[in-house]
Motif scaffolding. Structure first.
Motif, short mmCIF file in Angstrom:
data_model
loop_
_atom_site.label_atom_id
_atom_site.label_comp_id
_atom_site.label_asym_id
_atom_site.label_seq_id
_atom_site.Cartn_x
_atom_site.Cartn_y
_atom_site.Cartn_z
N GLY A 172 -29.52 -39.09 -21.97
CA GLY A 172 -29.11 -40.13 -20.74
C GLY A 172 -28.29 -39.22 -19.98
N GLU A 173 -27.57 -38.05 -20.14
CA GLU A 173 -26.76 -37.32 -19.38
C GLU A 173 -26.99 -37.25 -17.81
OE1 GLU A 173 -30.25 -35.27 -19.74
OE2 GLU A 173 -29.28 -36.21 -21.01
N THR A 174 -26.60 -36.86 -16.73
CA THR A 174 -26.23 -37.46 -15.58
C THR A 174 -25.95 -36.20 -15.23
OG1 THR A 174 -24.39 -37.88 -15.51
CG2 THR A 174 -25.42 -39.86 -15.92
N GLU A 175 -25.76 -35.15 -15.55
CA GLU A 175 -25.03 -34.15 -15.15
C GLU A 175 -25.39 -33.19 -16.02
OE1 GLU A 175 -21.43 -33.31 -13.36
OE2 GLU A 175 -21.31 -34.63 -12.12
N VAL A 176 -26.23 -31.84 -15.47
CA VAL A 176 -26.92 -30.72 -16.38
C VAL A 176 -26.44 -29.47 -14.90
CG1 VAL A 176 -29.30 -29.53 -16.99
CG2 VAL A 176 -29.32 -32.01 -16.84
N ASP A 177 -26.21 -27.90 -16.76
CA ASP A 177 -25.72 -27.10 -16.07
C ASP A 177 -27.57 -26.17 -16.75
OD1 ASP A 177 -23.56 -26.45 -14.37
OD2 ASP A 177 -22.16 -27.06 -15.85
N LEU A 178 -28.08 -25.13 -16.11
CA LEU A 178 -28.91 -24.62 -16.63
C LEU A 178 -28.92 -23.48 -16.89
CD1 LEU A 178 -32.18 -26.53 -15.15
CD2 LEU A 178 -31.18 -26.47 -17.40
N HIS A 179 -28.57 -22.62 -17.54
CA HIS A 179 -28.68 -20.77 -17.35
C HIS A 179 -29.76 -20.36 -17.79
CE1 HIS A 179 -24.22 -21.15 -16.65
NE2 HIS A 179 -24.35 -22.09 -17.94
N CYS A 180 -30.23 -19.35 -16.96
CA CYS A 180 -31.57 -18.46 -17.54
C CYS A 180 -31.80 -17.22 -16.69
CB CYS A 180 -32.98 -19.42 -16.13
SG CYS A 180 -32.36 -21.68 -15.85
N ASP A 181 -32.49 -16.86 -17.61
CA ASP A 181 -32.39 -15.55 -16.80
C ASP A 181 -33.45 -15.09 -15.47
OD1 ASP A 181 -35.31 -15.47 -17.21
OD2 ASP A 181 -35.90 -14.53 -19.75
N ASN A 182 -33.37 -13.58 -14.89
CA ASN A 182 -33.77 -13.68 -13.47
C ASN A 182 -35.71 -13.19 -13.58
OD1 ASN A 182 -32.23 -13.26 -11.94
ND2 ASN A 182 -30.72 -13.01 -12.85
N CYS A 183 -36.34 -13.44 -14.65
CA CYS A 183 -37.82 -13.81 -14.61
C CYS A 183 -38.35 -14.34 -13.39
CB CYS A 183 -38.16 -13.92 -16.04
SG CYS A 183 -40.13 -13.89 -15.93
N SER A 184 -38.62 -13.80 -12.43
CA SER A 184 -39.38 -14.77 -11.12
C SER A 184 -40.68 -15.24 -11.37
CB SER A 184 -39.23 -13.36 -9.99
OG SER A 184 -40.34 -12.25 -10.41
N GLY A 185 -41.47 -14.81 -12.19
CA GLY A 185 -42.86 -15.84 -12.77
C GLY A 185 -42.70 -17.09 -13.69
N GLN A 186 -41.20 -17.10 -14.19
CA GLN A 186 -41.05 -18.36 -15.05
C GLN A 186 -40.26 -18.91 -14.74
OE1 GLN A 186 -40.34 -17.05 -19.03
NE2 GLN A 186 -42.77 -15.54 -19.01
N ASN A 187 -38.83 -18.37 -14.21
CA ASN A 187 -37.39 -19.67 -13.83
C ASN A 187 -37.16 -18.90 -12.44
OD1 ASN A 187 -37.74 -19.42 -16.87
ND2 ASN A 187 -36.66 -17.95 -16.72
N LYS A 188 -36.80 -17.81 -12.17
CA LYS A 188 -36.27 -17.99 -10.37
C LYS A 188 -37.51 -17.66 -9.30
CE LYS A 188 -32.86 -15.49 -8.35
NZ LYS A 188 -31.82 -14.11 -8.70
N ASN A 189 -38.15 -18.78 -8.86
CA ASN A 189 -39.10 -19.08 -8.04
C ASN A 189 -38.78 -20.83 -7.36
OD1 ASN A 189 -40.43 -21.34 -9.67
ND2 ASN A 189 -40.99 -19.37 -11.17
N ASN A 190 -39.99 -20.41 -6.32
CA ASN A 190 -39.56 -21.76 -5.48
C ASN A 190 -39.62 -22.87 -6.08
OD1 ASN A 190 -38.96 -20.92 -2.77
ND2 ASN A 190 -39.79 -19.54 -3.13
N PHE A 191 -40.90 -22.61 -7.64
CA PHE A 191 -41.34 -23.89 -7.69
C PHE A 191 -39.89 -24.99 -8.51
CE2 PHE A 191 -44.96 -20.55 -6.83
CZ PHE A 191 -45.34 -22.16 -5.63
N MET A 192 -39.22 -23.35 -9.48
CA MET A 192 -38.51 -24.12 -10.50
C MET A 192 -37.64 -24.91 -9.69
SD MET A 192 -37.15 -24.48 -13.28
CE MET A 192 -38.03 -23.66 -14.48
N LEU A 193 -37.21 -24.06 -8.62
CA LEU A 193 -35.90 -24.98 -7.60
C LEU A 193 -36.57 -26.64 -7.06
CD1 LEU A 193 -34.82 -21.42 -6.14
CD2 LEU A 193 -33.87 -22.77 -7.94
N TRP A 194 -37.73 -26.31 -6.45
CA TRP A 194 -38.32 -27.42 -5.35
C TRP A 194 -38.53 -28.63 -7.21
CZ3 TRP A 194 -43.10 -24.49 -3.18
CH2 TRP A 194 -42.59 -23.59 -2.32
N TYR A 195 -38.89 -28.43 -8.16
CA TYR A 195 -38.20 -28.87 -9.45
C TYR A 195 -37.43 -29.04 -9.29
CZ TYR A 195 -38.64 -31.31 -13.89
OH TYR A 195 -38.32 -31.89 -15.28
N LEU A 196 -36.22 -29.10 -9.76
CA LEU A 196 -35.19 -29.37 -10.02
C LEU A 196 -34.57 -30.36 -8.52
CD1 LEU A 196 -33.36 -26.07 -11.63
CD2 LEU A 196 -33.99 -28.27 -12.45
#
Length: 345
Positions: A172-196
């Motif tokens: 039930g958290e209202t604020e989230v801090d996510l930490h990820c590596d720089n893998c563009s295929g999995q994490n650092k891409n437009n689709f992940m940012l769009w999902y957030l």
């Protein structure tokens, strides 16, 4: 004794050599001895055939799979963290004695009474591992992805697992801090940012910040759980997907850090659905420019469709519009809105 006008010292040549010289002289006269054409050099006394070398290498590989210890990530003094170490109670001499005994008895250490056939060891079934560590709960959920469920860990899979994590392991958290590596295929891409942006637009969270670790500093809390899993895996006989889940669960018996989550069963039953998020989000968002140059992104429900980006902590915030010109994230603006229907991938 004289030979071609020269004195030969006694005991300078052996009897066999002298006999060969005499025989050659009687058959060919005073001619130099020539070696036979295409003659091959004799192998040394300790010559090892290629078949023996391959047999030894196979033995060491099979023994390492059952008994070696993996390093839990990078360690001082070891440049390659993939190195496999012998346990403290095992010496090289004991491994050699075991090899000699197995060679005499014609027994391979990789045999398994439950082995369905020889192809089991030649083409092992693959199981992917995707971990989400929650530092607030001191737990790590490890998604076990059988190759029959998904063959890759692209953005669709990663977003689907994150969506499942928030829906089933969130508190039930209202604020989230996510930490990820720089893998563009999995994490650092437009689709992940769009999902957030989609999550805060539906008010599933009030604020989400995602931080990507810089190159060379990508070791963080999930690696602790992965290291424990690797250590337990190397010590356990694994034959089925359920065995791997048991390894994950028993890898941290004191802290109960690791939690296994099967994406699907061996019978083909899907437990964690994978959706085509790329197709769904592309219709409502625009591509964000130069996302690789930024390390920190922030999304807030009070500013739907807006991304705040920074290259580092002390720099000026860049405001970027993420929604398409004619689209809204959620037209009804209700937190209970299910959003458009997407198809299963």
């Amino acid at each position: 004794m004289a030979y071609v006008g020269k004195e030969v010292p006694p005991n300078s040549i052996g009897r066999d050599t002298l006999a060969d010289i005499v025989k050659h002289y009687e058959e060919n006269g005073a001619r130099p001895r020539l070696r036979k054409k295409h003659s091959l050099p004799r192998p040394p006394a300790r010559f090892i055939s290629p078949e023996d070398i391959n047999r030894v290498v196979d033995f060491i590989k099979h023994y390492a799979e059952d008994n070696a210890i993996m390093l839990p990530g990078r360690q001082p003094g070891h440049k390659d963290w993939h190195v496999k170490l012998l346990p403290n109670h095992v010496s090289k001499a004991s491994v050699w004695r075991l090899y000699v005994k197995s060679a005499k008895e014609l027994v391979t250490l990789s045999s398994n009474p439950l082995q369905p056939g020889p192809m089991y060891f030649l083409t092992p079934r693959k199981c992917g591992l995707f971990g989400v560590s929650c530092e607030g709960l001191q737990k790590q959920v490890n998604y076990l992805i059988d190759e029959g469920m998904s063959s890759t860990k692209g953005s669709n899979e990663v977003i689907s697992y994150m969506h499942h994590f928030f829906g089933n392991f969130g508190v039930g958290e209202t604020e989230v801090d996510l930490h990820c590596d720089n893998c563009s295929g999995q994490n650092k891409n437009n689709f992940m940012l769009w999902y957030l942006a989609w999550r805060v637009g539906h008010k599933l969270h009030d604020k989400i910040e995602i931080h990507f670790l810089i190159a060379g500093h990508t070791k963080f809390s999930p690696d602790c759980g992965f290291g424990l899993i690797k250590q337990a895996y190397m010590k356990t006989r694994v034959n089925t997907l359920a065995d791997i889940a048991e390894v994950v669960e028993n890898s941290s018996p004191v802290s109960h850090l690791n939690i296994p989550q099967l994406v699907g069963t061996a019978e083909g039953k899907v437990l964690v659905q994978t959706f085509d998020w790329q197709q769904h989000l592309t219709r409502h968002f625009r591509r964000l420019p130069q996302i690789k140059s930024y390390q920190h992104f922030s999304f807030e429900a009070k500013r739907p469709g807006v991304v705040l980006a920074k290259s580092h902590r002390g720099c000026t915030t860049c405001r970027i519009s993420a929604t398409a010109p004619t689209e809204q994230i959620c037209p009804c603006r209700r937190s209970s809105c299910p959003g458009p229907t997407w198809t299963e991938n």
